[in-house]
Design a protein around this motif. Structure first.
Motif, PDB file in Angstrom:
ATOM      1  N   SER A 268       0.822  -1.210   0.000  1.00 50.37           N
ATOM      2  CA  SER A 268       0.000   0.000   0.000  1.00 50.37           C
ATOM      3  C   SER A 268       0.856   1.261   0.000  1.00 50.37           C
ATOM      4  CB  SER A 268      -0.918   0.001   1.222  1.00 50.37           C
ATOM      5  OG  SER A 268      -1.822  -1.081   1.153  1.00 50.37           O
ATOM      6  N   GLY A 269       2.174   1.081  -0.110  1.00 51.67           N
ATOM      7  CA  GLY A 269       3.071   2.226  -0.180  1.00 51.67           C
ATOM      8  C   GLY A 269       3.512   2.772   1.167  1.00 51.67           C
ATOM      9  N   LEU A 270       3.240   2.038   2.242  1.00 51.58           N
ATOM     10  CA  LEU A 270       3.628   2.502   3.569  1.00 51.58           C
ATOM     11  C   LEU A 270       4.998   1.946   3.952  1.00 51.58           C
ATOM     12  CD1 LEU A 270       0.187   1.927   5.322  1.00 51.58           C
ATOM     13  CD2 LEU A 270       1.087   4.057   4.376  1.00 51.58           C
ATOM     14  N   LYS A 271       5.717   2.686   4.762  1.00 47.18           N
ATOM     15  CA  LYS A 271       7.041   2.257   5.221  1.00 47.18           C
ATOM     16  C   LYS A 271       6.863   1.166   6.274  1.00 47.18           C
ATOM     17  CE  LYS A 271      11.226   4.264   7.258  1.00 47.18           C
ATOM     18  NZ  LYS A 271      12.199   3.517   6.569  1.00 47.18           N
ATOM     19  N   VAL A 272       7.687   0.116   6.171  1.00 49.12           N
ATOM     20  CA  VAL A 272       7.647  -0.981   7.132  1.00 49.12           C
ATOM     21  C   VAL A 272       9.038  -1.181   7.723  1.00 49.12           C
ATOM     22  CG1 VAL A 272       5.678  -2.188   6.094  1.00 49.12           C
ATOM     23  CG2 VAL A 272       7.993  -2.692   5.292  1.00 49.12           C
ATOM     24  N   PRO A 273       9.105  -1.642   8.971  1.00 46.46           N
ATOM     25  CA  PRO A 273      10.410  -1.903   9.583  1.00 46.46           C
ATOM     26  C   PRO A 273      11.030  -3.174   9.008  1.00 46.46           C
ATOM     27  CG  PRO A 273       8.655  -2.526  11.093  1.00 46.46           C
ATOM     28  CD  PRO A 273       8.000  -1.894   9.889  1.00 46.46           C
ATOM     29  N   PRO A 274      12.313  -3.404   9.266  1.00 45.64           N
ATOM     30  CA  PRO A 274      12.920  -4.660   8.843  1.00 45.64           C
ATOM     31  C   PRO A 274      12.141  -5.839   9.415  1.00 45.64           C
ATOM     32  CG  PRO A 274      14.585  -3.159   9.701  1.00 45.64           C
ATOM     33  CD  PRO A 274      13.241  -2.553   9.988  1.00 45.64           C
ATOM     34  N   ARG A 275      12.159  -6.950   8.726  1.00 43.21           N
ATOM     35  CA  ARG A 275      11.419  -8.140   9.160  1.00 43.21           C
ATOM     36  C   ARG A 275      11.829  -8.588  10.560  1.00 43.21           C
ATOM     37  NH1 ARG A 275      10.809 -12.329   4.222  1.00 43.21           N
ATOM     38  NH2 ARG A 275      10.323 -10.880   2.552  1.00 43.21           N
ATOM     39  N   SER A 276      13.118  -8.515  10.862  1.00 40.49           N
ATOM     40  CA  SER A 276      13.585  -8.977  12.174  1.00 40.49           C
ATOM     41  C   SER A 276      12.937  -8.193  13.305  1.00 40.49           C
ATOM     42  CB  SER A 276      15.110  -8.894  12.275  1.00 40.49           C
ATOM     43  OG  SER A 276      15.544  -7.565  12.022  1.00 40.49           O
ATOM     44  N   VAL A 277      12.541  -6.960  13.054  1.00 39.02           N
ATOM     45  CA  VAL A 277      11.841  -6.147  14.044  1.00 39.02           C
ATOM     46  C   VAL A 277      10.343  -6.439  13.984  1.00 39.02           C
ATOM     47  CG1 VAL A 277      11.233  -3.776  14.715  1.00 39.02           C
ATOM     48  CG2 VAL A 277      13.576  -4.319  13.976  1.00 39.02           C
ATOM     49  N   ALA A 278       9.769  -6.345  12.799  1.00 34.77           N
ATOM     50  CA  ALA A 278       8.321  -6.474  12.631  1.00 34.77           C
ATOM     51  C   ALA A 278       7.793  -7.842  13.029  1.00 34.77           C
ATOM     52  CB  ALA A 278       7.934  -6.180  11.185  1.00 34.77           C
TER      53      ALA A 278
ATOM     54  N   ASP B 167       8.799 -10.215  20.342  1.00 34.69           N
ATOM     55  CA  ASP B 167       8.921  -9.134  21.313  1.00 34.69           C
ATOM     56  C   ASP B 167       8.343  -7.818  20.821  1.00 34.69           C
ATOM     57  OD1 ASP B 167      10.250 -10.884  23.028  1.00 34.69           O
ATOM     58  OD2 ASP B 167      12.206 -10.388  22.156  1.00 34.69           O
ATOM     59  N   THR B 168       8.001  -7.732  19.544  1.00 35.55           N
ATOM     60  CA  THR B 168       7.456  -6.507  18.965  1.00 35.55           C
ATOM     61  C   THR B 168       5.940  -6.632  18.860  1.00 35.55           C
ATOM     62  OG1 THR B 168       9.464  -6.199  17.642  1.00 35.55           O
ATOM     63  CG2 THR B 168       7.508  -4.963  16.967  1.00 35.55           C
ATOM     64  N   GLU B 169       5.249  -5.684  19.432  1.00 37.30           N
ATOM     65  CA  GLU B 169       3.788  -5.650  19.322  1.00 37.30           C
ATOM     66  C   GLU B 169       3.412  -5.159  17.927  1.00 37.30           C
ATOM     67  OE1 GLU B 169       1.544  -6.715  21.546  1.00 37.30           O
ATOM     68  OE2 GLU B 169       3.183  -7.318  22.869  1.00 37.30           O
ATOM     69  N   ILE B 170       2.480  -5.828  17.303  1.00 38.75           N
ATOM     70  CA  ILE B 170       2.056  -5.466  15.950  1.00 38.75           C
ATOM     71  C   ILE B 170       1.520  -4.027  15.904  1.00 38.75           C
ATOM     72  CG2 ILE B 170      -0.283  -6.416  16.145  1.00 38.75           C
ATOM     73  CD1 ILE B 170       0.033  -7.382  13.210  1.00 38.75           C
ATOM     74  N   GLU B 171       0.909  -3.598  16.996  1.00 39.06           N
ATOM     75  CA  GLU B 171       0.344  -2.251  17.052  1.00 39.06           C
ATOM     76  C   GLU B 171       1.414  -1.172  16.977  1.00 39.06           C
ATOM     77  OE1 GLU B 171      -0.255  -4.630  19.338  1.00 39.06           O
ATOM     78  OE2 GLU B 171      -2.374  -5.096  19.076  1.00 39.06           O
ATOM     79  N   SER B 172       2.675  -1.515  17.283  1.00 39.43           N
ATOM     80  CA  SER B 172       3.738  -0.517  17.295  1.00 39.43           C
ATOM     81  C   SER B 172       4.181  -0.097  15.882  1.00 39.43           C
ATOM     82  CB  SER B 172       4.947  -1.033  18.091  1.00 39.43           C
ATOM     83  OG  SER B 172       5.607  -2.083  17.393  1.00 39.43           O
ATOM     84  N   TRP B 173       3.819  -0.871  14.869  1.00 39.01           N
ATOM     85  CA  TRP B 173       4.249  -0.516  13.522  1.00 39.01           C
ATOM     86  C   TRP B 173       3.202  -0.756  12.438  1.00 39.01           C
ATOM     87  CZ3 TRP B 173       4.060  -4.195   9.811  1.00 39.01           C
ATOM     88  CH2 TRP B 173       4.015  -5.522  10.241  1.00 39.01           C
ATOM     89  N   ALA B 174       2.278  -1.654  12.634  1.00 36.05           N
ATOM     90  CA  ALA B 174       1.308  -1.996  11.580  1.00 36.05           C
ATOM     91  C   ALA B 174       0.286  -0.884  11.405  1.00 36.05           C
ATOM     92  CB  ALA B 174       0.605  -3.301  11.914  1.00 36.05           C
ATOM     93  N   PRO B 175      -0.168  -0.699  10.171  1.00 36.76           N
ATOM     94  CA  PRO B 175      -1.177   0.334   9.913  1.00 36.76           C
ATOM     95  C   PRO B 175      -2.539  -0.096  10.447  1.00 36.76           C
ATOM     96  CG  PRO B 175      -0.763  -0.925   7.930  1.00 36.76           C
ATOM     97  CD  PRO B 175       0.196  -1.425   8.968  1.00 36.76           C
ATOM     98  N   TRP B 176      -3.016   0.600  11.424  1.00 36.66           N
ATOM     99  CA  TRP B 176      -4.326   0.272  11.986  1.00 36.66           C
ATOM    100  C   TRP B 176      -5.392   1.220  11.462  1.00 36.66           C
ATOM    101  CZ3 TRP B 176      -5.550  -4.115  14.369  1.00 36.66           C
ATOM    102  CH2 TRP B 176      -4.486  -4.925  14.748  1.00 36.66           C
ATOM    103  N   GLN B 177      -5.047   1.977  10.435  1.00 30.42           N
ATOM    104  CA  GLN B 177      -6.026   2.835   9.796  1.00 30.42           C
ATOM    105  C   GLN B 177      -6.186   2.340   8.366  1.00 30.42           C
ATOM    106  OE1 GLN B 177      -4.169   6.632  10.356  1.00 30.42           O
ATOM    107  NE2 GLN B 177      -5.427   7.042  12.142  1.00 30.42           N
ATOM    108  N   GLY B 178      -7.292   1.689   8.130  1.00 29.04           N
ATOM    109  CA  GLY B 178      -7.539   1.101   6.822  1.00 29.04           C
ATOM    110  C   GLY B 178      -7.584   2.111   5.690  1.00 29.04           C
ATOM    111  N   ALA B 179      -7.847   3.361   6.024  1.00 27.35           N
ATOM    112  CA  ALA B 179      -7.926   4.376   4.986  1.00 27.35           C
ATOM    113  C   ALA B 179      -6.600   4.522   4.246  1.00 27.35           C
ATOM    114  CB  ALA B 179      -8.338   5.718   5.589  1.00 27.35           C
ATOM    115  N   LYS B 180      -5.510   4.118   4.881  1.00 26.32           N
ATOM    116  CA  LYS B 180      -4.190   4.212   4.258  1.00 26.32           C
ATOM    117  C   LYS B 180      -3.863   2.971   3.419  1.00 26.32           C
ATOM    118  CE  LYS B 180      -2.223   7.079   7.895  1.00 26.32           C
ATOM    119  NZ  LYS B 180      -1.174   7.166   8.911  1.00 26.32           N
ATOM    120  N   MET B 181      -4.714   1.978   3.472  1.00 23.87           N
ATOM    121  CA  MET B 181      -4.441   0.708   2.798  1.00 23.87           C
ATOM    122  C   MET B 181      -5.085   0.678   1.415  1.00 23.87           C
ATOM    123  SD  MET B 181      -2.597  -0.967   4.909  1.00 23.87           S
ATOM    124  CE  MET B 181      -2.681  -2.595   4.239  1.00 23.87           C
ATOM    125  N   ASP B 182      -4.409   0.046   0.492  1.00 23.82           N
ATOM    126  CA  ASP B 182      -4.896  -0.150  -0.869  1.00 23.82           C
ATOM    127  C   ASP B 182      -6.031  -1.185  -0.827  1.00 23.82           C
ATOM    128  OD1 ASP B 182      -5.295  -1.095  -3.503  1.00 23.82           O
ATOM    129  OD2 ASP B 182      -3.212  -0.718  -4.028  1.00 23.82           O
TER     130      ASP B 182
END
Length: 193
Positions: free
Chosen positions: A115-125, A129-144
């Protein structure tokens, strides 16, 4: 979570140590085969029942998805399809829900990037230990919308959909637009979870 045995990984360095996203998807298909049959390179040296997914299987998936060669690239559709195949193949789970978490994070990583959004490296995402809420887009309006339709299509027909994945997709679809929800009736039923 246990780490897969290195004695198993040595003879399979090419097959289970990806050099690109295509070879990562292939390596995940080897894990799927081990889940289905209870045999194969990812199950050697341990008791593994057919149609079961354990902590070692999930560790293999994580190791493949976070290999150095692919770590800084977004998770691909082919890799997501392979993860969904593993999800479908595993009738029994003994990994404490870690695969479900990994699948949800991998889908979010793929969808956000597509969808054109920046994502962290896989090892982080993808880290436990990484909560999905800390990086995943939780606003669908930004999603294709086409990406969301593809995810819904992948989920259709799956016997098992983890809570993390279902919640993430429901949030994205719910936030995007009602026309998408109308086009995809009965894709998933959050109320049944």
């Amino acid at each position: 979570m246990s780490t897969p045995s290195t004695k198993t990984a040595e003879p399979l360095s090419g097959a289970l140590h990806p050099s690109c996203r295509d070879t990562a998807a292939h390596a995940l298909s080897i894990v799927r085969d081990g889940v289905i049959t209870g045999e194969g390179p990812t199950t050697k040296g341990r008791v593994h029942f057919s149609r079961s997914l354990d902590a070692d299987d999930t560790a293999w998936c994580l190791r493949i998805l976070t290999a150095t060669a692919v770590n800084d690239q977004p998770v691909s559709r082919a890799e997501i399809e392979a993860l969904f195949a593993i999800n479908e193949a595993a009738a029994e789970r003994t990994d404490g829900g870690r695969f479900d978490d990994l699948l949800a994070k991998a889908v979010a990583h793929c969808a956000a990037s597509a969808s054109g959004l920046k994502v962290p490296p896989r090892s982080v995402a993808l880290s436990a230990d990484t909560e999905i809420e800390s990086w995943a887009p939780w606003q669908g309006a930004k999603m294709d919308t086409k990406v969301l339709e593809w995810i819904a299509g992948q989920m259709r027909g799956q016997r098992r959909t983890g809570r993390a994945l279902a919640a993430m997709v429901a949030t994205l679809v719910g936030a995007t637009a009602l026309p998408l929800a109308a086009q995809l009736p009965n894709v998933f039923d959050i109320g049944m979870m």
